[in-house]
Structures are given as C-alpha cells and as structure tokens.
Design an enzyme around this catalytic site. Structure first.
Site, PDB file in Angstrom:
ATOM      1  N   ASP A  76      74.964  26.772  56.170  1.00  0.00           N
ATOM      2  CA  ASP A  76      76.089  26.070  55.491  1.00  0.00           C
ATOM      3  C   ASP A  76      77.349  26.313  56.474  1.00  0.00           C
ATOM      4  O   ASP A  76      77.979  27.243  56.838  1.00  0.00           O
ATOM      5  CB  ASP A  76      76.458  27.011  54.211  1.00  0.00           C
ATOM      6  CG  ASP A  76      77.720  26.314  53.642  1.00  0.00           C
ATOM      7  OD1 ASP A  76      78.440  25.323  54.329  1.00  0.00           O
ATOM      8  OD2 ASP A  76      78.201  26.900  52.541  1.00  0.00           O
ATOM      9  N   HIS A 130      60.371  35.415  50.215  1.00  0.00           N
ATOM     10  CA  HIS A 130      58.957  35.346  51.104  1.00  0.00           C
ATOM     11  C   HIS A 130      58.034  36.290  50.484  1.00  0.00           C
ATOM     12  O   HIS A 130      56.954  36.101  50.550  1.00  0.00           O
ATOM     13  CB  HIS A 130      59.150  35.420  52.366  1.00  0.00           C
ATOM     14  CG  HIS A 130      59.737  34.413  53.041  1.00  0.00           C
ATOM     15  ND1 HIS A 130      59.320  33.849  54.405  1.00  0.00           N
ATOM     16  CD2 HIS A 130      60.743  33.272  52.707  1.00  0.00           C
ATOM     17  CE1 HIS A 130      59.768  32.793  54.678  1.00  0.00           C
ATOM     18  NE2 HIS A 130      60.638  32.265  53.640  1.00  0.00           N
ATOM     19  N   ASP A 131      58.495  37.362  50.077  1.00  0.00           N
ATOM     20  CA  ASP A 131      57.478  38.327  49.498  1.00  0.00           C
ATOM     21  C   ASP A 131      56.977  37.754  47.844  1.00  0.00           C
ATOM     22  O   ASP A 131      55.887  37.829  47.709  1.00  0.00           O
ATOM     23  CB  ASP A 131      58.163  39.713  49.143  1.00  0.00           C
ATOM     24  CG  ASP A 131      57.401  40.711  48.637  1.00  0.00           C
ATOM     25  OD1 ASP A 131      56.185  40.851  48.981  1.00  0.00           O
ATOM     26  OD2 ASP A 131      57.986  41.599  47.677  1.00  0.00           O
ATOM     27  N   THR A 188      73.309  28.944  51.081  1.00  0.00           N
ATOM     28  CA  THR A 188      74.827  29.017  51.465  1.00  0.00           C
ATOM     29  C   THR A 188      75.279  30.015  52.549  1.00  0.00           C
ATOM     30  O   THR A 188      76.354  30.084  52.705  1.00  0.00           O
ATOM     31  CB  THR A 188      75.811  29.072  49.913  1.00  0.00           C
ATOM     32  OG1 THR A 188      77.148  28.921  50.289  1.00  0.00           O
ATOM     33  CG2 THR A 188      75.504  30.455  49.406  1.00  0.00           C
ATOM     34  N   SER A 206      53.940  43.068  49.588  1.00  0.00           N
ATOM     35  CA  SER A 206      53.024  42.744  50.708  1.00  0.00           C
ATOM     36  C   SER A 206      53.686  42.183  52.030  1.00  0.00           C
ATOM     37  O   SER A 206      53.016  42.793  53.145  1.00  0.00           O
ATOM     38  CB  SER A 206      51.946  41.891  50.128  1.00  0.00           C
ATOM     39  OG  SER A 206      52.857  40.562  50.179  1.00  0.00           O
ATOM     40  N   PRO A 250      57.509  27.185  51.060  1.00  0.00           N
ATOM     41  CA  PRO A 250      58.087  25.981  51.544  1.00  0.00           C
ATOM     42  C   PRO A 250      58.449  25.934  52.946  1.00  0.00           C
ATOM     43  O   PRO A 250      58.622  26.982  53.410  1.00  0.00           O
ATOM     44  CB  PRO A 250      59.425  25.568  50.518  1.00  0.00           C
ATOM     45  CG  PRO A 250      59.227  26.611  49.493  1.00  0.00           C
ATOM     46  CD  PRO A 250      58.218  27.790  50.106  1.00  0.00           C
ATOM     47  N   ASP A 297      78.769  30.718  48.210  1.00  0.00           N
ATOM     48  CA  ASP A 297      79.755  29.970  47.091  1.00  0.00           C
ATOM     49  C   ASP A 297      79.006  28.879  46.882  1.00  0.00           C
ATOM     50  O   ASP A 297      77.714  28.827  46.955  1.00  0.00           O
ATOM     51  CB  ASP A 297      81.073  29.685  47.903  1.00  0.00           C
ATOM     52  CG  ASP A 297      80.954  29.144  49.173  1.00  0.00           C
ATOM     53  OD1 ASP A 297      79.736  28.281  49.559  1.00  0.00           O
ATOM     54  OD2 ASP A 297      81.923  29.232  49.932  1.00  0.00           O
ATOM     55  N   VAL A 317      54.226  35.125  47.824  1.00  0.00           N
ATOM     56  CA  VAL A 317      53.078  35.318  48.490  1.00  0.00           C
ATOM     57  C   VAL A 317      52.374  36.557  47.449  1.00  0.00           C
ATOM     58  O   VAL A 317      52.716  37.584  47.810  1.00  0.00           O
ATOM     59  CB  VAL A 317      52.996  35.694  49.917  1.00  0.00           C
ATOM     60  CG1 VAL A 317      51.449  35.987  50.393  1.00  0.00           C
ATOM     61  CG2 VAL A 317      53.492  34.384  50.492  1.00  0.00           C
TER      62      VAL A 317
END
EC number: 1.11.1.7
Length: 337
Positions: free
Chosen positions: A254, A75-76, A203, A85, A172, A262, A79
């Site tokens: 998972d 996520h860093d 996973t 940030s 996303p 895995d 962006v």
C-alpha cells in the site's frame, strides 16, 4: 522502554474496549468447537499478556514485523490448518514448508515466534501451543498498526507433520487470476467476503520485485506491461524493480500508508494501484468483489469489523484439538526429535 510501555498500554486499553466478535460459519475439518477464548484461564492466565509484550518489543525494533507475523498466520492456516506446521524446520521425517515456493526467501518472523514460545514456556511449561501463539501474534500485529482487535478462540494444538508440497497448491500466488484465488479460499471454507476482507491485510507490509515484475514487463506472458496499472504508479515501480535483477527489492503493498492498518488498500485498487495482480483482480475481474472493494474503501469501520470476523474464521481452519497433535516445547521441531 518508554515507547514499548506505551504500546502495551495502548494494547491493553484496546482489548478492554473490544467486543467479542463471534463467528459461527463453517470451516472444513478439525473440531473448532473445542476452541474458546478462556482456554488458558487456569493453566496459563498470562498467556495473552506475554504474547502481546513480545510482539510489541519486536514491533518496536522493526515495524515491518507486524505484517510478517500476520502473513505467517495466513500461510500456516491455509496448509493443513492452523497447526503451526509452517514453523517446523527440516528434521528427521519433517521436510519444512519454509522452502516451498510461496515461503522461500519471503516468510519471516520465525525468530519472534521463538521468543514468544520461550517466554510462554518460562511461565507455563508444556501448555500453550505454537499454533495459538502465532494466532495471538497476528491479532496483536493488527492492533499495533492501528487495525482492529478481536477475541481469539484458543485451544489449538501443534502438528507433528509438515508438507513442502502443499503450500505450492494451497496458497494463492501473486500472479493468480481471480478464479484461482477464489477457489483456494473456498477450499478452506472461506467465502468471497472473507477473500476481499482478508486481502485488506495488504494495507501493511511489502512485496518483493519478483512477485510483481510480470505486471511491469510481461503480463500474462504477453511480453508487454499490464496496461491497467496506473501509469505514474507503474513508473515508480519500474524504478524499484528492473526487468532483470533486483529480485529481492521491496515495494510497499500500500504505497500510501504501508505502516498503518487502514482502508487505503481498497482505495488504491479503485485507482488501479494494486501492487500484485492478485490484489487488482479483486476490483477488475468480479462484480461482487468489486462492490465489496468499493464498500470497504468508503467505510473503514465496516472493513475493520469484517476483517476481524474473517480472521476469527480463518483461525478456525482444521485445528488440532483435544488429544490430537502435541504442545511443542520449541516451535521449530516436534517433541522427542
């Protein structure tokens, strides 16, 4: 303490055996040529050892933390680049990214990053960036859960800005369709292979009911469940995630091996047991990504190799280097604030 010691021994052995995986693919923005593994060799030679130690202790306290730290890194980087940030709190002119839709009530692990930074500052003041610390923590999290290791290019600096709006358009979302997900990866200089391989990080870890409820009750606003979701799996999920309420209830990304890194995630997709819509569309919506899912489901070693390469590539998205940015003393706030 004995268990922590065994984790550190395992990590040290893993790194000793790890081959340097190099990635020459292009990323948009930044000067990634200024990133190299030995960046702190003279200025802070124990930097990687310190990060490993803190992450291992955090993992000992809560195994879920490995997935949380990997998610923070992702996520860093998506962006405004891998610049730390996301770690900034609201202060002065800074409006934190932590309250954006993709991060609110789900991004976690900031206290561990604080611990890492404090240990680094004690050893080497004003030297190792928060962005590099988080990148190393993501690699160590993979190793601790049984996943691949890789040599991390270092030398990132920390941003003095953050954006609450950018995560909402750059990251996303769990209910995104394939084309939207692919576009957001492409915008960061990542290709289809990177998309599928990096999605394999699911996973390990968990997701909130609010992120997959629509698949159980209202897929694409139809008022009906997602009929492609495997029936017995859907029944399990409905027990954990009611039609209303329980937004923060967790389910494994998972279901077969939530704590072990895995290739089970890809096997689940083939069985229509991907938890998030953004997972399942990798198998159901695009022929090329479907073939990659099949390949990684059959060959864990190939998945591990590609995951490592794609993590290196993602870690090079628009880095601040040289005199750009700063080396924060504390990851939650810019210097002199």
């Amino acid at each position: 303490m004995a268990r922590i010691g065994s984790f550190l021994i395992l990590l040290s052995l893993t790194y000793a055996l790890t081959l340097c995986i190099c990635d020459n693919a292009s990323n948009f923005g930044g000067n990634k040529r200024n990133l190299f593994p030995d960046f702190y060799r003279s200025s802070c030679p124990r930097a990687e050892e310190i990060v490993r130690s803190v992450v291992a202790k955090a993992f000992e306290r809560e195994t879920r933390m490995a997935a949380s730290l990997m998610r923070l890194h992702f996520h860093d980087c998506f962006v405004q680049g891998c610049d730390g940030s996301l770690l900034l709190d609201t202060s002065g002119s800074i409006v934190t990214e932590k309250n954006s839709n993709p991060n609110s009530r789900s991004a976690r692990g900031f206290e561990v990053v604080d611990e890492i930074k404090a240990a680094l500052e004690n050893e080497c003041p004003n030297t190792v960036s928060c962005a590099d610390a988080l990148t190393l923590a993501a690699r160590d999290s993979s190793v601790l859960t049984g996943g691949p290791s890789w040599t991390v290019p270092l030398g990132r600096r920390d941003s003095a800005t953050a954006s609450r709006a950018k995560p909402n358009k750059d990251l996303p979302e769990p209910d995104n369709l394939f084309d939207t997900i692919f576009l957001r990866f492409s915008n960061e200089g990542l290709n289809l292979t990177d998309l599928v391989a990096l999605s394999g990080s699911h996973t390990i870890g968990f997701s909130r009911c609010t992120s997959f409820r629509q698949r159980l009750y209202n897929q694409s606003g139809s008022g009906s469940p997602d009929t492609t979701l495997e029936k017995s799996y859907a029944a399990i999920l409905r027990q954990r995630c009611p039609r209303s309420g329980g937004d923060q209830n967790l389910s494994e990304l998972d279901i077969n091996s939530a704590g072990r890194f895995d290739n089970s995630y890809f096997k689940n997709l083939i069985e229509n047991m991907g938890l998030l819509n953004s997972d399942q569309v990798l198998f159901s919506s695009n022929e090329q990504s479907r073939e990659l899912v099949k390949k990684y489901a059959e060959d864990q070693e190939e998945f591990f190799e590609q995951f490592a390469e794609s993590m290196i590539k993602m870690g090079k998205i628009s880095p601040l280097t040289g005199s750009s940015g700063e080396i924060r003393k504390k990851c939650r706030k810019i210097n002199n604030s």
